[in-house]
Design a protein around this motif. Structure first.
Motif, mmCIF file in Angstrom:
data_model
loop_
_atom_site.group_PDB
_atom_site.id
_atom_site.type_symbol
_atom_site.label_atom_id
_atom_site.label_comp_id
_atom_site.label_asym_id
_atom_site.label_seq_id
_atom_site.Cartn_x
_atom_site.Cartn_y
_atom_site.Cartn_z
ATOM 1 N N TYR A 182 -35.382 -18.768 -23.948
ATOM 2 C CA TYR A 182 -35.478 -17.584 -24.801
ATOM 3 C C TYR A 182 -34.105 -17.135 -25.281
ATOM 4 O O TYR A 182 -33.083 -17.419 -24.655
ATOM 5 C CB TYR A 182 -36.134 -16.415 -24.055
ATOM 6 N N LEU B 135 -36.474 -10.934 -29.754
ATOM 7 C CA LEU B 135 -36.652 -11.931 -28.701
ATOM 8 C C LEU B 135 -37.285 -13.151 -29.345
ATOM 9 O O LEU B 135 -38.255 -13.026 -30.100
ATOM 10 C CB LEU B 135 -37.567 -11.396 -27.590
ATOM 11 N N GLU C 109 -43.269 -12.628 -22.140
ATOM 12 C CA GLU C 109 -41.944 -13.230 -22.308
ATOM 13 C C GLU C 109 -40.848 -12.161 -22.243
ATOM 14 O O GLU C 109 -39.781 -12.386 -21.657
ATOM 15 C CB GLU C 109 -41.862 -13.973 -23.635
ATOM 16 N N TYR D 186 -32.139 -13.483 -27.084
ATOM 17 C CA TYR D 186 -32.297 -12.042 -27.290
ATOM 18 C C TYR D 186 -31.052 -11.502 -27.987
ATOM 19 O O TYR D 186 -29.931 -11.946 -27.722
ATOM 20 C CB TYR D 186 -32.476 -11.309 -25.961
ATOM 21 N N ALA E 269 -37.979 -17.724 -29.102
ATOM 22 C CA ALA E 269 -38.011 -18.959 -28.328
ATOM 23 C C ALA E 269 -37.088 -19.971 -28.990
ATOM 24 O O ALA E 269 -37.102 -20.126 -30.201
ATOM 25 C CB ALA E 269 -39.433 -19.508 -28.260
#
Length: 385
Positions: free
Chosen positions: A104, A132, A186, A106, A134
């Protein structure tokens, strides 16, 4: 593991995107921006704890932490043909922090609030945007959760982007208010991972340091930031950690020495046996360097490894002869946790540079801006406001 760290508009860091490794070394001369980089990572951790606004306020507010130079440098400015001066700003004033990991990524964008005559908090920064995603770089297709102003949208299992919050205050993060095991698992997972990051820069060794006095002890899986629970954390490693490795780390730095934990009336105290002495020394009697090494050993050998450990100038008070032992201690910790070491001790940096999965950056100032050599910086995009 964090693979990319990105900082924009923070103190002397105008724009910095750098890849990280299992062990990342950051060095440079005094005033080169090492502390700014350390604080930026710590601010990211404060987001997950819901403390980022307060942390910036303690630094003097957003305006005092923003990049103070021009939005961009022209070629003439860099060549010295034109004085450094501000130009017409194209982008909004912003402090941006972000990272990408194996799974991930951010990022957060903080800006200045609009003037409000009815509020006494006009100096508080606002969270303008968050994202956020992937993968390595933010794209619309891989964005899992996003925040624009007061609205938070989350990608649902069916592929729709659902608004889960529409009135999120500007001082609250979606990390703390939108993380949910059902609608945003997530976000919840990444928040808890960030809450597990550990920072050590204020391990006290002065005469009044808490570690120098007996303290009430309970099982302690993570050493406190000031080292107050040193004896309890040491005993915890002895009972449920790796006591053999701990004893070897002590002997590596202080040959012939051993540590005993004395417990009486619920108070824990560390005692150090040294070759040639007829009685052990309490922590109140130890030198600053000896106590600091013990604190670092316990912090790095915790039975519950942290996802990320950040050490700021761990060499403080240590004699140069202890740096090789400290380097071996850090290298061992990097096998279980990702470690960032901020240091200006060349001996420590050189001892660690040969470790596998290691990258070293030397920061420097150019026209007041913190820069470093990074031949192939990762791709990076910030969330839109």
């Amino acid at each position: 593991m964090i693979t990319t760290l990105a900082i924009s508009g923070y103190r002397s860091i105008r724009e910095l995107v750098m890849p990280l490794e299992r062990l990342t070394l950051v060095t440079g001369a005094n005033g080169s921006g090492k502390s700014s980089l350390y604080r930026a990572v710590r601010l990211l951790a404060d987001v997950a704890q819901g403390r980022v606004i307060g942390a910036l306020a303690r630094e003097g507010g957003l305006e005092s932490t923003l990049w103070a130079g021009p939005e961009a440098f022209s070629r003439a400015m860099k060549a010295g043909h034109q004085p450094v001066q501000g130009t017409l700003r194209k982008g909004r004033v912003a402090l941006k922090l972000g990272f990408a990991s194996d799974d991930y990524g951010y990022a957060i964008d903080l800006g200045l609030p609009p003037a409000d005559a009815t509020s006494a908090f006009n100096q508080d920064p606002e969270i303008k945007a968050e994202a956020l995603w992937a993968g390595e770089c933010l794209r619309r297709a891989n964005e899992i959760a996003s925040r624009r102003g007061p609205a938070v949208q989350v990608l649902s299992e069916t592929g729709t982007r659902d608004t889960v919050l529409s009135t999120l205050p500007s001082f609250d993060s979606m990390m703390t208010h939108a993380a949910d095991p059902t609608s945003a698992p997530e976000l919840l997972e990444l928040r808890e991972r960030m809450r597990g990051w550990r920072f050590y820069d204020h391990l006290r060794t002065d005469r009044d340091a808490p570690a120098r006095r007996p303290q009430i002890g309970t099982r302690t899986l993570t050493l406190a930031g000031d080292g107050a629970d040193l004896a309890a954390a040491f005993q915890t490693i002895r009972e449920i950690g790796n006591p053999v490795a701990l004893d070897e780390a002590i002997a590596d730095a202080f040959p012939g020495s051993s540590i005993e934990v004395s417990v009486g009336n619920g108070l824990f105290e560390l005692l150090m046996h040294q070759h040639g002495l007829l009685r052990p020394l309490s922590t109140a009697e130890l030198s600053d360097g000896t106590l600091r090494y013990l604190l670092l050993a316990v912090a790095l050998m915790t039975p519950r490894p942290a996802p990320l450990i950040v050490l700021n100038e761990p060499e403080t008070s240590l004699h140069p002869n202890l740096l090789p032992a400290l380097a071996r201690l850090i290298a061992t910790a990097a096998e279980r946790s990702q470690v960032i070491v901020v240091s200006h001790a060349s001996g420590l940096v050189e001892a660690l540079s040969g470790e596998r999965d290691t990258v070293a950056y030397e920061l420097r100032k150019e026209l007041g801006e913190t820069v470093t050599d990074c031949p192939d910086p990762p791709a990076w995009d910030w969330p839109k406001r």
